[in-house]
Design a protein around this motif. Structure first.
Motif, PDB file in Angstrom:
ATOM      1  N   THR A 135       0.861  -1.174   0.000  1.00 29.07           N
ATOM      2  CA  THR A 135       0.000   0.000   0.000  1.00 29.07           C
ATOM      3  C   THR A 135       0.899   1.227   0.000  1.00 29.07           C
ATOM      4  O   THR A 135       1.972   1.220   0.613  1.00 29.07           O
ATOM      5  CB  THR A 135      -0.942   0.007   1.214  1.00 29.07           C
ATOM      6  OG1 THR A 135      -1.755   1.186   1.182  1.00 29.07           O
ATOM      7  CG2 THR A 135      -0.175  -0.024   2.524  1.00 29.07           C
TER       8      THR A 135
ATOM      9  N   ALA B  61      -2.862   3.782  -3.232  1.00 31.41           N
ATOM     10  CA  ALA B  61      -3.062   2.495  -3.901  1.00 31.41           C
ATOM     11  C   ALA B  61      -2.720   1.361  -2.959  1.00 31.41           C
ATOM     12  O   ALA B  61      -1.960   1.529  -1.997  1.00 31.41           O
ATOM     13  CB  ALA B  61      -2.199   2.403  -5.161  1.00 31.41           C
ATOM     14  N   ASP B  62      -3.300   0.210  -3.229  1.00 30.23           N
ATOM     15  CA  ASP B  62      -2.848  -1.023  -2.601  1.00 30.23           C
ATOM     16  C   ASP B  62      -2.998  -2.139  -3.625  1.00 30.23           C
ATOM     17  O   ASP B  62      -3.715  -2.013  -4.624  1.00 30.23           O
ATOM     18  CB  ASP B  62      -3.582  -1.329  -1.303  1.00 30.23           C
ATOM     19  CG  ASP B  62      -5.082  -1.513  -1.496  1.00 30.23           C
ATOM     20  OD1 ASP B  62      -5.619  -1.077  -2.528  1.00 30.23           O
ATOM     21  OD2 ASP B  62      -5.711  -2.094  -0.606  1.00 30.23           O
ATOM     22  N   GLY B  63      -2.287  -3.227  -3.389  1.00 31.62           N
ATOM     23  CA  GLY B  63      -2.313  -4.301  -4.368  1.00 31.62           C
ATOM     24  C   GLY B  63      -1.634  -5.558  -3.867  1.00 31.62           C
ATOM     25  O   GLY B  63      -1.007  -5.577  -2.803  1.00 31.62           O
TER      26      GLY B  63
ATOM     27  N   TRP C   5      -2.950  -7.749  -8.692  1.00 25.90           N
ATOM     28  CA  TRP C   5      -4.183  -7.002  -8.474  1.00 25.90           C
ATOM     29  C   TRP C   5      -3.783  -5.640  -7.949  1.00 25.90           C
ATOM     30  O   TRP C   5      -2.966  -5.516  -7.033  1.00 25.90           O
ATOM     31  CB  TRP C   5      -5.084  -7.704  -7.457  1.00 25.90           C
ATOM     32  CG  TRP C   5      -6.219  -6.840  -6.994  1.00 25.90           C
ATOM     33  CD1 TRP C   5      -7.356  -6.535  -7.674  1.00 25.90           C
ATOM     34  CD2 TRP C   5      -6.291  -6.141  -5.737  1.00 25.90           C
ATOM     35  NE1 TRP C   5      -8.149  -5.685  -6.927  1.00 25.90           N
ATOM     36  CE2 TRP C   5      -7.525  -5.431  -5.732  1.00 25.90           C
ATOM     37  CE3 TRP C   5      -5.463  -6.034  -4.628  1.00 25.90           C
ATOM     38  CZ2 TRP C   5      -7.924  -4.634  -4.663  1.00 25.90           C
ATOM     39  CZ3 TRP C   5      -5.852  -5.246  -3.558  1.00 25.90           C
ATOM     40  CH2 TRP C   5      -7.072  -4.566  -3.574  1.00 25.90           C
TER      41      TRP C   5
ATOM     42  N   ASP D  54      -5.316  -1.640  -6.997  1.00 23.61           N
ATOM     43  CA  ASP D  54      -6.432  -0.723  -6.784  1.00 23.61           C
ATOM     44  C   ASP D  54      -5.858   0.658  -6.494  1.00 23.61           C
ATOM     45  O   ASP D  54      -5.257   0.877  -5.438  1.00 23.61           O
ATOM     46  CB  ASP D  54      -7.302  -1.200  -5.621  1.00 23.61           C
ATOM     47  CG  ASP D  54      -8.507  -0.290  -5.389  1.00 23.61           C
ATOM     48  OD1 ASP D  54      -8.942   0.368  -6.346  1.00 23.61           O
ATOM     49  OD2 ASP D  54      -8.992  -0.238  -4.246  1.00 23.61           O
ATOM     50  N   THR D  55      -5.997   1.577  -7.446  1.00 28.29           N
ATOM     51  CA  THR D  55      -5.493   2.939  -7.278  1.00 28.29           C
ATOM     52  C   THR D  55      -6.652   3.920  -7.191  1.00 28.29           C
ATOM     53  O   THR D  55      -7.726   3.685  -7.757  1.00 28.29           O
ATOM     54  CB  THR D  55      -4.577   3.343  -8.447  1.00 28.29           C
ATOM     55  OG1 THR D  55      -5.350   3.378  -9.667  1.00 28.29           O
ATOM     56  CG2 THR D  55      -3.440   2.354  -8.615  1.00 28.29           C
ATOM     57  N   GLU D  56      -6.429   5.030  -6.517  1.00 28.56           N
ATOM     58  CA  GLU D  56      -7.475   6.046  -6.403  1.00 28.56           C
ATOM     59  C   GLU D  56      -6.830   7.426  -6.266  1.00 28.56           C
ATOM     60  O   GLU D  56      -5.931   7.624  -5.449  1.00 28.56           O
ATOM     61  CB  GLU D  56      -8.370   5.782  -5.194  1.00 28.56           C
ATOM     62  CG  GLU D  56      -9.489   6.801  -5.037  1.00 28.56           C
ATOM     63  CD  GLU D  56     -10.352   6.557  -3.815  1.00 28.56           C
ATOM     64  OE1 GLU D  56     -11.257   7.379  -3.551  1.00 28.56           O
ATOM     65  OE2 GLU D  56     -10.108   5.543  -3.115  1.00 28.56           O
TER      66      GLU D  56
ATOM     67  N   LYS E 189      -9.120   6.356 -11.127  1.00 27.45           N
ATOM     68  CA  LYS E 189      -7.922   5.525 -11.063  1.00 27.45           C
ATOM     69  C   LYS E 189      -6.753   6.231 -11.729  1.00 27.45           C
ATOM     70  O   LYS E 189      -6.934   7.080 -12.603  1.00 27.45           O
ATOM     71  CB  LYS E 189      -8.181   4.171 -11.738  1.00 27.45           C
ATOM     72  CG  LYS E 189      -9.226   3.320 -11.035  1.00 27.45           C
ATOM     73  CD  LYS E 189      -9.374   1.969 -11.714  1.00 27.45           C
ATOM     74  CE  LYS E 189     -10.375   1.089 -10.984  1.00 27.45           C
ATOM     75  NZ  LYS E 189      -9.954   0.806  -9.587  1.00 27.45           N
TER      76      LYS E 189
ATOM     77  N   GLU F 281      -6.453  -3.095 -13.108  1.00 28.27           N
ATOM     78  CA  GLU F 281      -6.829  -3.738 -11.848  1.00 28.27           C
ATOM     79  C   GLU F 281      -6.273  -5.156 -11.782  1.00 28.27           C
ATOM     80  O   GLU F 281      -5.797  -5.601 -10.738  1.00 28.27           O
ATOM     81  CB  GLU F 281      -8.349  -3.752 -11.697  1.00 28.27           C
ATOM     82  CG  GLU F 281      -8.807  -4.325 -10.371  1.00 28.27           C
ATOM     83  CD  GLU F 281     -10.307  -4.227 -10.169  1.00 28.27           C
ATOM     84  OE1 GLU F 281     -10.783  -4.561  -9.063  1.00 28.27           O
ATOM     85  OE2 GLU F 281     -11.011  -3.826 -11.124  1.00 28.27           O
TER      86      GLU F 281
END
Length: 758
Positions: free
Chosen positions: A571, A597-599, A620, A622-624, A639, A645
């Motif tokens: 993250t 983000a985390d993944g 995987w 997930d960005t914001e 994103k 993703e």
């Protein structure tokens, strides 16, 4: 993504039928400045040795993108602004900033656009290190680092040659290694490529996608009792077609382009590298290493950026770069519970560049009336059309705009000339402490970096009916200058614990930093006078961007050593993003917006049977965007660009021993989820999910020769590399430009490779 897991399950089912398993060889990497096994370092790394890259058909950086979890952004051209690790990408293709993904060749920073892309041949290995690596790599490795290692000269008398022929052309590479004495060794390697194009331009001319490359490397090694030195000289001359763009306005299917550049534009680089790596083994505990490097290259680029046959923007970039660096590093590896290294590095970089946007004023005026139709009373056929004259004069009553003389309308180039003189230095170190009978390791590291840049920029008068108006809206009264400096301390903490002999867990927290710089395509000013001259013009400096990354991971050797399985969860927060916005009459890079983000990343290497090898990767992400890029632009919650993703790959190789050699079959599956072309997440610049299947069938003789038949993209899947956002969400307001998709992928291609060692 369902298809990816279906194929994975099928491969697992087939592989598990084998009765035997083989122990995997340990991969040795040097990302922590000393030789360690891949499984022993508390860092997320994907590594490939030279033989693996040959067997997998990895010919350059793009091959690593396909096979590395969390690494995205393939690019056909010599720019690296699309390369992204964990969603962090370089958002500026000028010279005032620096790349976010740092690429090193033989432990030396490879540079920027035009000088980084290189052919992979006679390679030892490639290491893709993910997450901020400022402590280990420096030079702005805010997203991660790629460490490419070529083969050194050695004591063997050997050689190799390989020739590949496919539907579009050929490439060949060779190597010879000669021991000169008991202590001196020489190695030479070369690569050449000549390929025709494969993409039709409906306006005519040759198919686009042509490429010609000539590359050579020479190495001389001295291996004394206490001193080891490697001297390298590299040269590469590459000429290929520039990037191509497609949009709905192109008026052609997605497997064609509609460009006014009938020769496909050009993408030319000529690169010379000199390097000396010297290691002094002071005693059994201490060693000192010196890395000295000089790199110079010329880059000349021309593309049709507007995606239509009108001459609205043919973008040109010419630059000359000289780069000199020096690094000294002291490493301690005693028999106790403490190891450490410390170093100092410095660099100097000079860049001279000229940028130009060429357009026909009538074509531009007509196109603006289409892309910005809400501001027009009606469509315009050119600049002297009354509808454009009303728009240009900003009148509210139709037919009252000032007239534009047809005789003043020309084809012209808006030009800016930039010079950067950069320098910097850093000091760094890592301390590793071992506890609990070496089962628990704690690493503390940090780097202090100071960067200086001096920017000189000049905007010329393009003349014509409109003056400067497309890329910038002013001229400068000669060159304008500024200089600035930025410094930062970037710490790192890693904890590694061996649960048992097969499984270890680690935690890593690191701060990432990319230095500040200057906008390439604009200046700040206090307005524009009646002659179009920017008042009090000055280069625009932007501040560093930063990340803080936390990750935990598991590294395991399973199934009696036949499987290596690495899983990482990470993250990060990403602040002061360096992004391009239009302000003060030009495109400026400014620190705007924040993201998080985390993944999860999974890397697996498995030999489930005596004749099987499986390599798999999945990510995987997930960005914001947590703070709008510009107030009211609606980007909050979107994103990051080039941040799918889901992405992944699966490669299975089966080897069958036969009389006189062996037959091997390799199948590769690659998947990438949808990718946005900018922070607006516009549908018109989005790349849909895609998948690709490749197949290789080869024979390797016991007499050191082989032949491989291969097919790439067997299903003839159609997709684009990436997208670019130039307009608003409804695809309007682009001042002649539209949101575009870049480079359709190459269609199904078959070829054959012959190789021989001697």
């Amino acid at each position: 993504m369902k298809k990816f897991f279906k194929l994975s399950a099928l491969s697992l089912a087939v592989a598990s039928t084998s009765a035997y398993s083989a122990v995997l060889e340990e991969m040795i990497v040097t990302v922590q400045k000393r030789e360690q096994t891949l499984q022993d370092i508390p860092v997320a790394v994907s590594a490939f040795n030279g033989d693996e890259m040959v067997n997998m058909g990895v010919g350059d950086i793009r091959g690593l993108v396909d096979l590395t979890p969390g690494f995205n952004g393939k690019t056909e051209d010599s720019f690296i602004d699309a390369l992204a690790i964990r969603g962090i990408v370089t958002n500026d293709f000028g010279i005032g900033g620096d790349p976010s993904v740092a690429i090193f060749v033989d432990n030396v920073w490879a540079g920027r656009n035009g000088g980084v892309q290189m052919a992979f041949y006679d390679m030892a290995r490639a290491e893709v290190v993910k997450g901020p690596q400022s402590t280990l790599f420096g030079r702005n490795a805010i997203a991660g680092g790629i460490n490419v290692i070529t083969n050194e000269p050695n004591e063997l008398e050997e050689g190799a040659i390989a020739v590949t022929i496919d539907e579009y052309g050929y490439d060949a590479n060779g190597m010879i290694n000669v021991p000169l004495t008991d202590e001196w060794f020489f190695r030479a390697a070369a690569y050449t490529k000549d390929a025709d194009g494969w993409l039709e331009n409906v306006q005519g001319g040759d198919d686009v996608g042509k490429s010609e490359i000539l590359s050579t490397r020479f190495g001389l090694k001295y291996a004394g009792e206490d001193v080891e030195a490697v001297f390298r000289l590299g040269y590469e001359d590459r000429e290929q077609d520039a990037s191509v763009y497609w949009s709905a306005d192109s008026g052609v299917p997605q497997d064609k382009i509609n460009s006014d550049l009938l020769d496909g534009g050009h993408d030319k680089s000529e690169i010379l590298t000199l390097q000396a790596n010297v290691s002094w083994f002071i005693n059994s505990d201490y060693s000192m290493t010196s890395v000295t490097a000089y790199k110079t290259y010329d880059f000349d680029y021309l593309e049709d950026y507007d995606s239509i046959p009108l001459q609205v923007n043919n973008y040109r970039q010419e630059q000359e770069v000289d780069y000199l660096s020096q690094e000294f590093r002291l490493v301690y590896e005693g028999e106790g519970n403490v190891t450490w290294f410390a170093g100092i590095s410095a660099y100097k970089e000079d860049i001279d560049a000229t940028f130009g946007s060429t357009y026909n004023e009538d074509d531009l005026c007509a196109r603006i009336s289409q892309t910005d139709s809400a501001d027009f009373f009606g469509p315009a056929t050119g600049c002297a059309d009354q509808n454009f004259e009303d728009y240009w004069s900003e009148v509210t009553v139709q037919g009252t705009g000032d007239q534009i003389a047809q005789s003043d309308i020309i084809t012209k180039t808006e030009t800016n000339i930039d010079t950067i003189k950069a320098s910097g230095w850093s000091v760094y170190g890592d301390l590793n402490l071992m506890f609990l009978d070496s089962r628990l390791g704690v690493t503390i590291g940090g780097r202090y970096t100071l960067d200086k840049k001096e920017m000189e920029i000049e905007f010329l008068d393009s003349g014509g009916a409109l003056g400067n108006n497309f890329g910038f809206e002013f001229v400068t009264p000669g060159p304008v200058k500024d200089d600035d400096e930025w410094s930062q301390f970037t710490p790192r903490l890693a904890v590694n614990f061996d649960v048992n002999d097969e499984v270890s867990v680690y935690y890593n927290v690191a701060k990432g930093y990319k230095t500040g710089g200057y906008s390439t395509f604009g200046v700040d000013n206090d307005g524009i006078d009646g002659n179009g001259v920017a008042i009090n013009a000055r280069p625009v400096a932007f501040d560093p961007e930063e990340t803080t990354n936390n990750e935990i991971g598991v590294k395991a050797r399973l199934l009696d050593g036949s499987m290596q399985l690495n899983v990482t969860y990470f993250t990060y927060t990403y602040t002061d993003l360096q992004l391009v916005i239009f302000e003060s009459g030009s495109s400026l890079v400014k620190n705007v917006g924040e993201a998080e983000a985390d993944g999860v990343e999974v890397d697996m290497n498995w030999t489930p049977g005596e004749n099987w090898q499986i390599r798999a990767a999945a990510a995987w992400l997930d960005t914001e965007i947590t703070e709008e890029i510009e107030a009211g632009d609606g980007t909050k919650g979107n994103k990051l660009q080039i941040a799918p993703e889901f992405s992944g790959s699966w490669m299975t190789t089966y080897t069958v021993p036969v009389e006189g050699g062996e037959v091997h079959v390799t199948g590769t599956y690659i998947y990438q989820g949808e990718v946005f072309g900018g922070p607006g997440n516009f549908e018109s610049a989005k790349i849909e999910e895609w998948e690709q299947i490749d197949l290789r069938l080869g024979y390797s003789s016991d007499d050191d020769w082989g032949v491989t038949l291969w097919v790439e993209n067997i299903t003839n899947e159609e997709y684009f590399e990436r997208g670019w956002e130039n307009r608003d969400t409804n695809n309007s307001g682009g001042y002649g430009l539209t949101n575009t998709l870049v480079w359709p992928n190459r269609p199904r291609t078959a070829g054959v490779t012959f190789d021989m060692r001697f």
